[in-house]
Design a protein around this motif. Structure first.
Motif, mmCIF file in Angstrom:
data_model
loop_
_atom_site.group_PDB
_atom_site.id
_atom_site.type_symbol
_atom_site.label_atom_id
_atom_site.label_comp_id
_atom_site.label_asym_id
_atom_site.label_seq_id
_atom_site.Cartn_x
_atom_site.Cartn_y
_atom_site.Cartn_z
ATOM 1 N N GLY A 144 47.370 9.979 42.761
ATOM 2 C CA GLY A 144 46.915 11.211 42.141
ATOM 3 C C GLY A 144 46.194 12.119 43.127
ATOM 4 N N MET A 145 45.348 11.519 43.952
ATOM 5 C CA MET A 145 44.611 12.310 44.935
ATOM 6 C C MET A 145 45.555 12.895 45.980
ATOM 7 S SD MET A 145 41.221 11.178 47.035
ATOM 8 C CE MET A 145 40.494 12.239 48.284
ATOM 9 N N SER A 146 46.543 12.124 46.381
ATOM 10 C CA SER A 146 47.509 12.604 47.367
ATOM 11 C C SER A 146 48.279 13.804 46.836
ATOM 12 C CB SER A 146 48.482 11.480 47.736
ATOM 13 O OG SER A 146 49.464 11.953 48.632
ATOM 14 N N GLN A 147 48.665 13.761 45.568
ATOM 15 C CA GLN A 147 49.403 14.880 44.970
ATOM 16 C C GLN A 147 48.549 16.144 44.944
ATOM 17 O OE1 GLN A 147 52.646 14.972 44.075
ATOM 18 N NE2 GLN A 147 52.807 12.898 44.868
ATOM 19 N N ILE A 148 47.293 15.987 44.618
ATOM 20 C CA ILE A 148 46.392 17.146 44.585
ATOM 21 C C ILE A 148 46.234 17.741 45.981
ATOM 22 C CG2 ILE A 148 44.021 17.880 44.131
ATOM 23 C CD1 ILE A 148 43.917 15.719 41.941
ATOM 24 N N MET A 149 46.049 16.877 46.980
ATOM 25 C CA MET A 149 45.866 17.341 48.357
ATOM 26 C C MET A 149 47.112 18.057 48.863
ATOM 27 S SD MET A 149 42.815 16.552 49.219
ATOM 28 C CE MET A 149 41.470 15.397 49.006
ATOM 29 N N GLN A 150 48.272 17.472 48.599
ATOM 30 C CA GLN A 150 49.507 18.075 49.078
ATOM 31 C C GLN A 150 49.771 19.428 48.414
ATOM 32 O OE1 GLN A 150 51.340 17.060 51.579
ATOM 33 N NE2 GLN A 150 50.130 15.211 51.883
ATOM 34 N N PHE A 151 49.355 19.551 47.166
ATOM 35 C CA PHE A 151 49.556 20.815 46.440
ATOM 36 C C PHE A 151 48.783 21.954 47.100
ATOM 37 C CE2 PHE A 151 48.206 23.838 43.146
ATOM 38 C CZ PHE A 151 49.441 24.238 42.651
ATOM 39 N N PHE A 152 47.566 21.645 47.591
ATOM 40 C CA PHE A 152 46.725 22.692 48.166
ATOM 41 C C PHE A 152 46.898 22.853 49.675
ATOM 42 C CE2 PHE A 152 44.333 21.797 44.237
ATOM 43 C CZ PHE A 152 44.172 23.092 43.771
ATOM 44 N N ALA A 153 47.542 21.886 50.337
ATOM 45 C CA ALA A 153 47.604 21.904 51.800
ATOM 46 C C ALA A 153 48.348 23.132 52.336
ATOM 47 C CB ALA A 153 48.250 20.621 52.309
ATOM 48 N N MET A 154 49.549 23.390 51.836
ATOM 49 C CA MET A 154 50.339 24.497 52.353
ATOM 50 C C MET A 154 49.699 25.861 52.101
ATOM 51 S SD MET A 154 52.845 25.385 54.175
ATOM 52 C CE MET A 154 53.742 23.831 54.328
ATOM 53 N N PRO A 155 49.224 26.155 50.862
ATOM 54 C CA PRO A 155 48.537 27.439 50.680
ATOM 55 C C PRO A 155 47.328 27.608 51.590
ATOM 56 C CG PRO A 155 49.081 26.471 48.563
ATOM 57 C CD PRO A 155 49.384 25.436 49.597
ATOM 58 N N LEU A 156 46.581 26.515 51.823
ATOM 59 C CA LEU A 156 45.418 26.613 52.700
ATOM 60 C C LEU A 156 45.828 26.982 54.122
ATOM 61 C CD1 LEU A 156 43.192 23.620 51.536
ATOM 62 C CD2 LEU A 156 42.647 26.047 51.386
ATOM 63 N N ILE A 157 46.944 26.392 54.595
ATOM 64 C CA ILE A 157 47.415 26.708 55.944
ATOM 65 C C ILE A 157 47.850 28.168 56.041
ATOM 66 C CG2 ILE A 157 49.250 26.257 57.616
ATOM 67 C CD1 ILE A 157 49.137 23.339 56.840
ATOM 68 N N LEU A 158 48.612 28.623 55.051
ATOM 69 C CA LEU A 158 49.191 29.962 55.120
ATOM 70 C C LEU A 158 48.167 31.065 54.855
ATOM 71 C CD1 LEU A 158 52.617 29.352 53.328
ATOM 72 C CD2 LEU A 158 52.156 29.476 55.785
ATOM 73 N N LEU A 159 47.214 30.807 53.962
ATOM 74 C CA LEU A 159 46.284 31.856 53.539
ATOM 75 C C LEU A 159 44.963 31.836 54.301
ATOM 76 C CD1 LEU A 159 46.861 31.799 49.680
ATOM 77 C CD2 LEU A 159 47.693 33.488 51.342
ATOM 78 N N THR A 160 44.851 31.025 55.329
ATOM 79 C CA THR A 160 43.657 31.063 56.179
ATOM 80 C C THR A 160 43.924 31.798 57.485
ATOM 81 O OG1 THR A 160 44.265 28.896 57.054
ATOM 82 C CG2 THR A 160 42.637 28.940 55.289
ATOM 83 N N GLY A 161 45.197 32.041 57.801
ATOM 84 C CA GLY A 161 45.488 32.656 59.088
ATOM 85 C C GLY A 161 45.315 31.692 60.240
ATOM 86 N N MET A 213 36.263 14.009 44.861
ATOM 87 C CA MET A 213 37.555 13.820 44.215
ATOM 88 C C MET A 213 37.918 12.342 44.142
ATOM 89 S SD MET A 213 41.132 15.741 45.134
ATOM 90 C CE MET A 213 40.231 17.283 45.202
ATOM 91 N N ALA A 214 37.601 11.601 45.198
ATOM 92 C CA ALA A 214 37.887 10.165 45.202
ATOM 93 C C ALA A 214 37.137 9.458 44.075
ATOM 94 C CB ALA A 214 37.517 9.556 46.548
ATOM 95 N N LEU A 215 35.878 9.819 43.877
ATOM 96 C CA LEU A 215 35.077 9.189 42.826
ATOM 97 C C LEU A 215 35.515 9.632 41.439
ATOM 98 C CD1 LEU A 215 31.598 9.496 44.575
ATOM 99 C CD2 LEU A 215 32.796 7.357 44.059
ATOM 100 N N ALA A 216 36.136 10.818 41.356
ATOM 101 C CA ALA A 216 36.587 11.328 40.062
ATOM 102 C C ALA A 216 37.976 10.807 39.702
ATOM 103 C CB ALA A 216 36.586 12.858 40.069
ATOM 104 N N PHE A 264 40.190 8.718 50.741
ATOM 105 C CA PHE A 264 41.115 7.617 50.464
ATOM 106 C C PHE A 264 40.480 6.267 50.783
ATOM 107 C CE2 PHE A 264 44.122 11.136 50.733
ATOM 108 C CZ PHE A 264 44.946 10.869 49.645
ATOM 109 N N GLY A 265 39.683 6.223 51.835
ATOM 110 C CA GLY A 265 38.991 4.977 52.156
ATOM 111 C C GLY A 265 37.987 4.592 51.088
ATOM 112 N N MET A 266 37.366 5.598 50.462
ATOM 113 C CA MET A 266 36.410 5.314 49.392
ATOM 114 C C MET A 266 37.115 4.743 48.156
ATOM 115 S SD MET A 266 33.526 7.884 47.798
ATOM 116 C CE MET A 266 32.403 7.693 49.180
ATOM 117 N N ILE A 267 38.334 5.205 47.889
ATOM 118 C CA ILE A 267 39.084 4.663 46.750
ATOM 119 C C ILE A 267 39.366 3.178 46.970
ATOM 120 C CG2 ILE A 267 41.282 4.758 45.509
ATOM 121 C CD1 ILE A 267 41.311 7.750 45.956
#
Length: 250
Positions: A165-182, A156-159, A76-79
Motif C-alpha cells: 500500500g505504501m509503495s503504491q502511494i509513493m509511486q503515485f506521487f513520484a512522477m508528479p513531484l519530479i515533473l512539477l519541481t523543475g 505513513m508507515a505507522l498509518a 519501509f524499514g519501520m514497517i
C-alpha cells in the motif's frame, strides 16, 4: 529528551555504517543524472550556454532529488520493525517516544548531507562553480526537505503498515513531484498551466531557491519562501509521525 534522541541517532548511524551499501545505491541514480543528463542540457542551451552553467542550474535539482527520494522511502524499514514487534517493544519502554522518530530522522539528514557532498564534489570536478555561502545554505535547505520527506515516510508507515500500500502511494506521487519541481528541467520551459500548478508545490520553490543560492543571488525572494514553507511542513510531518508513535504505545 536530548539524551534519548542522541542515543537513537548513534544507534541508527552505527547500523548504517555496518551496512553502507544502501546509502551508496541511494546516491547512484542522482549521480547518473548528473553525469548523463546535465551534458544534454548544456548541448540544448536550455539552462545555459556552457556545461558549467548547466551544472550550476542542474545540481541543486539533483540535491533536492537526493533529499526527497533518499528520505521518502525510509518508512519501509519501520514497517518491517512493526511486523517483527520490535517497534512496539520500543514504544512501550521507558524511552522518550519522540526520540524513536527524531533519532531516525536525524540519521536520515546526516546521510543526506554526506550524499549531497558527494554530488557537489562530482559536479565540481565536472566544472561547476557555486557560491560558497549559497552552498552552505543549500545544504541546510536540503536538510529541512529531508526532514519533511522523512517525517512523511515514517508517519505513513505507522498509518498504512503495509509495504504494498505504501509503495503504491509513493509511486503515485513520484512522477508528479519530479515533473512539477523543475528538478530535471526549469519550469520556465513548461506550458503556462504547469507553471501555475507548480507554484502550489513547496518543492518547486525549494529547487528555485537552490538555483538562486548556487548563483550567489542571496537576496532572491524564493529563498525565504522555500525555507519558510519547507520548515513549516517538516514540523507538521514530524508532529504527525511522533503522534503516530505515541498512539502505537497506547
Amino acid at each position: 529528551m536530548l539524551k534519548h534522541t542522541m542515543l537513537f541517532l548513534g544507534y541508527e548511524l552505527r547500523s548504517t555504517l555496518r551496512n553502507p551499501i544502501w546509502p551508496l545505491f541511494g546516491v547512484l541514480q542522482p549521480v547518473l543524472y548528473l553525469l548523463l543528463f546535465a551534458p544534454l542540457l548544456a548541448n540544448t542551451g536550455a539552462v545555459g550556454a556552457s556545461q558549467a552553467e548547466a551544472l550550476e542550474a542542474f545540481t541543486p535539482g539533483v540535491m533536492m532529488m537526493v533529499a526527497l527520494f533518499g528520505s521518502l522511502f525510509v518508512g519501509f524499514g519501520m514497517i518491517y520493525e512493526l511486523r517483527e514487534g520490535y517497534l512496539e517493544r520500543l514504544a512501550v519502554s521507558q524511552v522518550w517516544r519522540p526520540a524513536i522518530v527524531l533519532g531516525r530522522t536525524l540519521r536520515d539528514v546526516v546521510q543526506l548531507i554526506v550524499q549531497a557532498l558527494l554530488v557537489v564534489g562530482l559536479a565540481a570536478l565536472m566544472g561547476m562553480r557555486a557560491d560558497p555561502i549559497g552552498l552552505l545554505l543549500m545544504l541546510l535547505l536540503m536538510a529541512v526537505v529531508g526532514m519533511l520527506a522523512s517525517g512523511l515516510s515514517y508517519g505513513m508507515a505507522l498509518a498504512v503498515r503495509d509495504e504494498n500500500g505504501m509503495s503504491q502511494i509513493m509511486q503515485f506521487f513520484a512522477m508528479p513531484l519530479i515533473l512539477l519541481t523543475g528538478i530535471l528541467l526549469p519550469m520556465s520551459l513548461a506550458p503556462q498551466w504547469m507553471q501555475t500548478v507548480a507554484l502550489f508545490n513547496p518543492l518547486y520553490h525549494a529547487v528555485e531557491a537552490g538555483r538562486a543560492l548556487f548563483a550567489g543571488d542571496l537576496g532572491d525572494g524564493s529563498i525565504p519562501l522555500a525555507f519558510g514553507l519547507t520548515l513549516v511542513l517538516a514540523v507538521l510531518a514530524l508532529t504527525w509521525s511522533v503522534r503516530s508513535m505515541r498512539r502505537l504505545a497506547g
